[in-house]
Design an enzyme around this catalytic site. Structure first.
Site, short mmCIF file in Angstrom:
data_model
loop_
_atom_site.label_atom_id
_atom_site.label_comp_id
_atom_site.label_asym_id
_atom_site.label_seq_id
_atom_site.Cartn_x
_atom_site.Cartn_y
_atom_site.Cartn_z
N ASP A 185 -9.00 0.24 -24.76
CA ASP A 185 -9.33 0.21 -23.33
C ASP A 185 -9.33 1.60 -22.72
OD1 ASP A 185 -9.47 -2.51 -23.33
OD2 ASP A 185 -7.46 -2.84 -22.52
N PRO A 209 0.81 -1.22 0.00
CA PRO A 209 0.00 0.00 0.00
C PRO A 209 0.85 1.27 0.00
CG PRO A 209 -0.13 -1.13 2.11
CD PRO A 209 0.59 -2.04 1.18
N GLU A 215 2.30 -7.30 8.56
CA GLU A 215 2.55 -5.86 8.49
C GLU A 215 3.54 -5.54 7.37
OE1 GLU A 215 -0.22 -5.71 10.88
OE2 GLU A 215 0.70 -3.81 10.33
#
Ligand SMILES: Nc1ccc2ncsc2c1
Length: 245
Positions: free
Chosen positions: A171, A87, A114
């Site tokens: 696309d 992330p 984590e």
């Protein structure tokens, strides 16, 4: 393209055997292998995680299994690029997917808990290019879902993988004229369904009018849902007229 995926959940990648990617693997266009990280954890419990230095919640993935796994999978001097889903990574975009589709060999390291001990990335950077990449700002339990997303986005761009090679060029976010427009609505038979007809222009056979209508629909949809993308497109006068309506 050669793909290696390292994970503690190898079964997560069963989908790689179906659909377009499965066919690409059968044809030999994609040489994909999934590796269980625990194969490089040598204690009785095949431990891959431990408590974080400095305290804090959760567990961190130990460096030793990862170091041994990457040493075994990526021999010194080989041409692999390591992609670490996280992330806290750079955004994964269609542009990055296109860049990865040109790579001869991608190795994906799926973190859990984590995250992976930072020294694993540091050590890998000493002998191969490493990208830390995020698929978006939301909570996931690990990198496996992100790798499935990235592998699909990348391998569909490989020559021969898509049934109709042209469709990648049309696309949303595809490089070129459809640089950053959302795709508009699509229709198929029947011509009238529950009293809802297909837009007549699509039945007209007038390819110029159809192309204009499709671009107008994409412009309207993008302006309504993702207005910030409009500025990323090379708009002509017809586009500007559509957006001013
Ligand atoms: N939670 C989260 C969000 C994005 C992302 N991208 C790759 S792994 C990951 C994990």
């Amino acid at each position: 393209m050669k793909l290696d995926i390292v994970t503690i959940f190898p079964d997560y990648f069963a989908p790689l055997d179906v659909s377009l990617l499965g066919k690409a693997r059968q044809r030999g266009d994609v040489d994909a292998h999934v590796h269980d990280l625990r194969g490089w954890a040598h204690d009785r419990h095949r431990t891959v995680d431990d408590t974080p230095y400095g305290g804090g919640p959760g567990m961190v993935m130990k460096p030793e299994p990862w170091g041994e796994a990457l040493d075994a999978i990526v021999p010194p001097g080989s041409s692999a690029r390591l992609v670490v889903p996280t992330p806290s990574g750079r955004p994964f975009t269609q542009e990055l997917a296109g860049a990865y589709a040109a790579e001869p060999w991608l190795v994906f390291a799926c973190g859990r808990y984590e995250g992976i001990d930072a020294r694993v990335i540091e050590d890998a950077r000493s002998r191969m290019p490493v990208d830390e990449v995020s698929i978006g700002d939301y909570v996931l339990a690990g990198g496996e879902s992100a790798v499935l997303v990235m592998v699909e986005a990348v391998t569909r761009l490989l020559p021969g993988v898509l049934g109709n090679a042209g469709s990648a060029a049309d696309d949303s976010f595809a490089p070129g004229r459809m640089e950053a427009l959302l795709e508009g609505p699509v229709y198929t038979k029947p011509p009238d369904w529950r009293g809802r007809p297909v837009p007549p222009v699509l039945m007209s056979g007038n390819h110029g009018a159809i192309a204009r209508w499709r671009r107008d629909e994409a412009l309207r949809r993008t302006a309504a849902i993702r207005p910030e993308l409009i500025a990323r497109n090379a708009l002509d006068d017809a586009d500007r007229r559509t957006l001013s309506e």
